[in-house]
Design an enzyme around this catalytic site. Structure first.
Site, mmCIF file in Angstrom:
data_model
loop_
_atom_site.group_PDB
_atom_site.id
_atom_site.type_symbol
_atom_site.label_atom_id
_atom_site.label_comp_id
_atom_site.label_asym_id
_atom_site.label_seq_id
_atom_site.Cartn_x
_atom_site.Cartn_y
_atom_site.Cartn_z
ATOM 1 N N GLU A 275 -97.703 114.082 52.908
ATOM 2 C CA GLU A 275 -97.111 115.384 52.774
ATOM 3 C C GLU A 275 -97.488 116.132 51.552
ATOM 4 O O GLU A 275 -97.811 115.824 50.581
ATOM 5 C CB GLU A 275 -95.592 115.079 52.520
ATOM 6 C CG GLU A 275 -94.781 114.340 53.681
ATOM 7 C CD GLU A 275 -93.499 114.373 53.361
ATOM 8 O OE1 GLU A 275 -92.782 115.489 52.476
ATOM 9 O OE2 GLU A 275 -92.663 113.557 53.622
ATOM 10 N N SER B 13 -94.752 139.385 34.008
ATOM 11 C CA SER B 13 -94.895 138.793 35.175
ATOM 12 C C SER B 13 -93.919 137.960 35.971
ATOM 13 O O SER B 13 -94.238 137.490 36.978
ATOM 14 C CB SER B 13 -96.012 137.692 34.668
ATOM 15 O OG SER B 13 -95.272 136.392 34.205
ATOM 16 N N ASP C 121 -94.407 133.788 32.505
ATOM 17 C CA ASP C 121 -93.441 133.465 33.643
ATOM 18 C C ASP C 121 -94.015 133.034 34.783
ATOM 19 O O ASP C 121 -93.517 131.856 35.307
ATOM 20 C CB ASP C 121 -92.238 134.529 33.635
ATOM 21 C CG ASP C 121 -91.384 134.854 32.516
ATOM 22 O OD1 ASP C 121 -91.598 133.911 31.892
ATOM 23 O OD2 ASP C 121 -90.927 135.729 32.602
ATOM 24 N N LYS D 205 -95.165 125.953 33.074
ATOM 25 C CA LYS D 205 -94.255 126.346 32.028
ATOM 26 C C LYS D 205 -93.147 125.480 31.875
ATOM 27 O O LYS D 205 -92.460 125.265 32.650
ATOM 28 C CB LYS D 205 -93.907 127.792 31.865
ATOM 29 C CG LYS D 205 -93.350 128.230 30.833
ATOM 30 C CD LYS D 205 -93.140 129.705 30.843
ATOM 31 C CE LYS D 205 -92.371 130.332 29.513
ATOM 32 N NZ LYS D 205 -92.213 131.770 29.524
#
Ligand code: ASP
Length: 311
Positions: free
Chosen positions: A289, A62, A96, A166
């Site tokens: 924002e 990934s 990932d 992660k």
């Protein structure tokens, strides 16, 4: 006997959960995306009692996830969700970029049924592989009463698809919820104990995502850091970048060397969003924002979706 509505579709995309190493004691020197999703399901005897179907959509590490695969995945997931007999979807994925795929799918599909991403930190060949338990837990979440939205299930933790990140390179519980939120649920011996609401929202639609990679806008992430220089941003500007997300220091601060090129980009109509590179907190004092409360990677997807919708 199970009713037809119990059907769970498991979509394989690769990752370490489908990874293989030469030795059972090697947890890092493996190749991701080697085993078929069928064999991942077959490796969990407890799943034999379930009404499952498996589909191999991709076989990627990934870290190499690409926009065409995202576009295909979103469409396939939606097609399965539209089937009345399907109760939920499980997607096996690498760790990932799992948080990016989860964010994208939740924003695009905001499904009324559960879409559960799962992964592993150790390859399928490991002495104590974590993938089989994670897959079993993911199916339990996909079958759970009232479940909906995109979530991730890793190491017994259920994480909100828009918030997870992660945070560890090696540990089995490599994911955490966002800084100001907690776990959505935990899975204990197949039972889902929930603490928060399932993800909800407005679906932008899978068709928002172009199937041709060249139709996606070019959006980059740039970190502000000690010794930052103007030339990377200037080069991107010249090369035609269509959006930039700044991973700012602290509470959204930017190195003065970047002020000139940021201003030039904005004047040329190229959006430049601020996020923080801090692991905790959001940019305080900038509620308007759009990147203020997002990770740089989530903001990059959000800005990409905004640019796609402007077309
Ligand atoms: N590089 C792998 C991947 O993301 C890592 C993992 O799955 O844990 O596919």
């Amino acid at each position: 006997m199970q009713s037809r509505i119990e059907r769970i579709v498991i979509i394989g995309t690769g990752g370490t959960i489908a990874g293989a190493a030469a030795s059972a004691t090697d947890n890092v020197g493996y190749k991701a995306g080697q085993l078929s999703v069928d064999s991942l399901v077959a490796a969990v005897p407890a799943l034999r009692a379930e009404s499952l179907e498996a589909e191999q959509l991709a076989q990627l590490d990934s870290k190499d996830m690409d926009v065409s695969t995202w576009a295909r995945l979103a469409r396939r997931v939606q097609a399965h969700l539209d089937r009345p007999e399907v109760r939920g979807i499980v997607i096996t994925h690498g760790t990932d970029t799992l948080e990016e795929t989860a964010y994208l799918l939740q924003r695009v599909l905001s499904p009324q049924k559960p879409v559960v991403l799962t992964a592993a930190m150790r390859p399928a060949t490991a002495l104590q592989a974590d993938g089989p338990q994670n897959l079993l837990d993911a199916v339990a979440v996909a079958k759970s009463e009232g479940a909906c939205g995109v979530v991730a299930v890793v190491a017994g933790q259920v994480l909100h698809g828009l918030e997870l990140r992660k945070t560890h390179t090696y540990r089995l519980d490599a994911f955490e919820p966002g800084p100001d939120s907690g776990l959505l649920a935990v899975v204990e011996e197949g039972a889902v104990r929930r603490f928060r609401d399932w993800p909800q929202g407005v679906a932008l639609g899978a068709s928002t995502l172009p199937q041709d990679a060249s139709d996606w806008p070019w959006v980059e992430v740039l970190a502000s850091h000690a010794g930052a220089q103007a030339r990377a941003l200037e080069a991107w500007h010249q090369a035609g970048v269509q959006g930039v997300v700044l991973a700012c220091t602290g509470n959204g601060t930017v190195h003065q060397a970047l002020n000139g090129p940021v201003q030039a980009l904005r004047q040329a109509g190229v959006p430049v969003w601020r996020t923080t590179r801090c692991a905790q907190g959001r940019i305080v004092g900038a509620p308007e924002e759009k990147g203020a409360a997002l990770t740089p990677w989530a903001a990059r997807i959000e800005l990409t979706l905004e640019l796609l919708q402007r077309r």
